[in-house]
Enzyme design. Structure first.
Site, PDB file in Angstrom:
ATOM      1  N   TYR A 132       0.805  -1.205   0.000  1.00 26.97           N
ATOM      2  CA  TYR A 132       0.000   0.000   0.000  1.00 26.97           C
ATOM      3  C   TYR A 132       0.848   1.269   0.000  1.00 26.97           C
ATOM      4  CZ  TYR A 132      -3.769  -3.224   1.351  1.00 26.97           C
ATOM      5  OH  TYR A 132      -4.671  -4.250   1.400  1.00 26.97           O
ATOM      6  N   LYS A 179       4.761 -14.646   4.525  1.00 31.22           N
ATOM      7  CA  LYS A 179       4.738 -15.659   3.477  1.00 31.22           C
ATOM      8  C   LYS A 179       6.154 -15.802   2.929  1.00 31.22           C
ATOM      9  CE  LYS A 179       2.393 -18.621   0.952  1.00 31.22           C
ATOM     10  NZ  LYS A 179       1.970 -19.911   1.529  1.00 31.22           N
ATOM     11  N   ASP A 212      -1.448 -18.162   5.021  1.00 28.69           N
ATOM     12  CA  ASP A 212      -2.557 -19.057   4.699  1.00 28.69           C
ATOM     13  C   ASP A 212      -2.918 -19.937   5.883  1.00 28.69           C
ATOM     14  OD1 ASP A 212      -0.020 -20.124   4.348  1.00 28.69           O
ATOM     15  OD2 ASP A 212      -0.551 -21.316   2.576  1.00 28.69           O
ATOM     16  N   ASP A 236      -4.518  -6.353   6.626  1.00 31.93           N
ATOM     17  CA  ASP A 236      -5.817  -5.872   6.161  1.00 31.93           C
ATOM     18  C   ASP A 236      -6.795  -7.040   6.030  1.00 31.93           C
ATOM     19  OD1 ASP A 236      -7.816  -4.301   5.129  1.00 31.93           O
ATOM     20  OD2 ASP A 236      -6.783  -3.791   3.283  1.00 31.93           O
ATOM     21  N   ASP A 240      -9.991  -8.300   8.880  1.00 30.52           N
ATOM     22  CA  ASP A 240     -11.394  -8.419   8.477  1.00 30.52           C
ATOM     23  C   ASP A 240     -11.933  -9.818   8.766  1.00 30.52           C
ATOM     24  OD1 ASP A 240     -11.408  -5.820   7.696  1.00 30.52           O
ATOM     25  OD2 ASP A 240     -11.795  -6.198   5.571  1.00 30.52           O
TER      26      ASP A 240
END
Length: 342
Positions: A132, A179, A212, A236, A240
């Site tokens: 971002y 990751k 994951d 992010d 959520d």
């Protein structure tokens, strides 16, 4: 005098932030609210910029910023959101996004197993780097030969400081999520910084998960987490997911912080939801709990606990909006929270 800048914003933002402000007023803390009600999509449409330098100076001078919601379908240009939320985030260097999640009542959990529902954790998201950061571009846009590149940025100083914040925020454990098995350069940096910083808190359980696997465990065993720390994009998404496990985005609060300067921006995680604006269906809980985070940072820990207890009491009694199992509209739900504070 403590001053809080208020940006009501778009859609349901003005409705929910009004209830958050009223809830804080109910506590009698003498906080002055500087309302910037010209920062919204309508202003952007009229003049091509929603936040002027004068607006930003008012925000910078405040002791904290409470935001309702930014975004409206009438302004699809991403420059609008970047010019408001990302401007505050980057120019105030609000590098730690803190999103606590706690299930308010069993009926709100989407999980079938009642023994696994008790989520009570926080996601700490690096807030100024990652994908971002806005580094990238497109070659030959709009053609069949288009090439689009977005660059993920991780710096030693940026990763180190958010890891330190996460470790300071934990009481039981911290899980670092990345990751690194697929994103080698940035992942390797996170791994090296994590290996060093976690050793500063031998009193905490520290562990690492790939993103994951972390997503699966948040659903399968959410009560196993205390604090999760990760990069901007993973944070992010995971926050959520955690919010949904905790009863939905309507209950989710967040704080964008610079612990060193004390600057902070507080906002509910939900968006502007223009489809329900003006209907009375907007849930004020996320905004009220964001205001509680603000009070914590301003040194009002007791009143912040009172706000959280009032929210919990009203939700347990179903004195809340329909999405939480009640039948109250936005204003009545806010009034119920204020009554519980008394």
């Amino acid at each position: 005098m403590t001053t809080v800048a208020v940006v009501p914003g778009d859609g349901i933002g003005p409705e929910v932030v009004a209830e958050a402000v009223a809830a804080v007023d109910e506590l009698g803390l003498g906080i002055d609210f500087d309302v910037l009600d010209g920062i919204n999509a309508r202003t952007y449409r009229e003049r091509g910029a929603a936040m002027t330098d004068a607006d930003f100076d008012r925000v910078r001078a405040a002791d904290g910023v409470l935001v309702g919601a930014i975004g409206h379908p009438s302004v699809p240009d991403p420059a609008y959101g970047r010019g408001v939320l990302l401007r505050m985030r980057f120019e105030l260097d609000l590098y730690a996004n803190y999103r606590p999640v706690r299930l308010l009542h069993d009926r709100l959990s989407p999980l079938r197993d009642p023994t696994r529902r008790g989520i009570d954790c926080a996601i700490v998201r690096e807030n100024t780097e990652g994908l971002y950061a806005g580094i990238g571009g497109a070659l030959r846009p709009g053609t069949d030969a288009e090439v689009a590149v977005d660059t993920e940025v991780s710096t030693h100083s940026g990763v180190t400081r958010v890891l330190r914040f996460a470790l300071s925020a934990a009481t039981r454990s911290v899980c670092m999520v990345d990751k690194a098995n697929a994103v080698e350069s940035g992942g390797g940096l996170w791994q090296r910084c994590w290996d060093r910083e976690r050793r500063t808190r031998p009193d905490l359980e520290t562990r690492h998960l790939y993103v994951d696997v972390a997503a699966m465990r948040l659903v399968r065993d959410p009560d196993s987490f205390d604090v999760i720390v990760t990069n901007n994009s993973y944070g992010d998404i995971l926050s959520d997911l955690a919010a949904e496990v905790g009863g939905g985005l309507g209950c989710a609060a967040s704080a964008n912080l610079n612990p060193e300067t004390g600057a902070g921006l507080y906002e509910p995680v939900h968006g502007s939801a223009p489809d329900i604006a003006g209907t009375g269906l907007a849930n004020p809980v996320g905004a009220v709990l964001s205001a509680a985070l603000l009070l914590d940072r301003l040194g009002h820990a007791g009143p912040a606990r009172s706000l959280r207890a009032a929210v919990r009491e009203t939700v347990e009694a179903a004195r809340c909006t329909p999405d939480l199992g009640g039948d109250l509209d936005t204003r009545a739900a806010g009034a119920a929270i204020r009554a519980a504070c008394r």
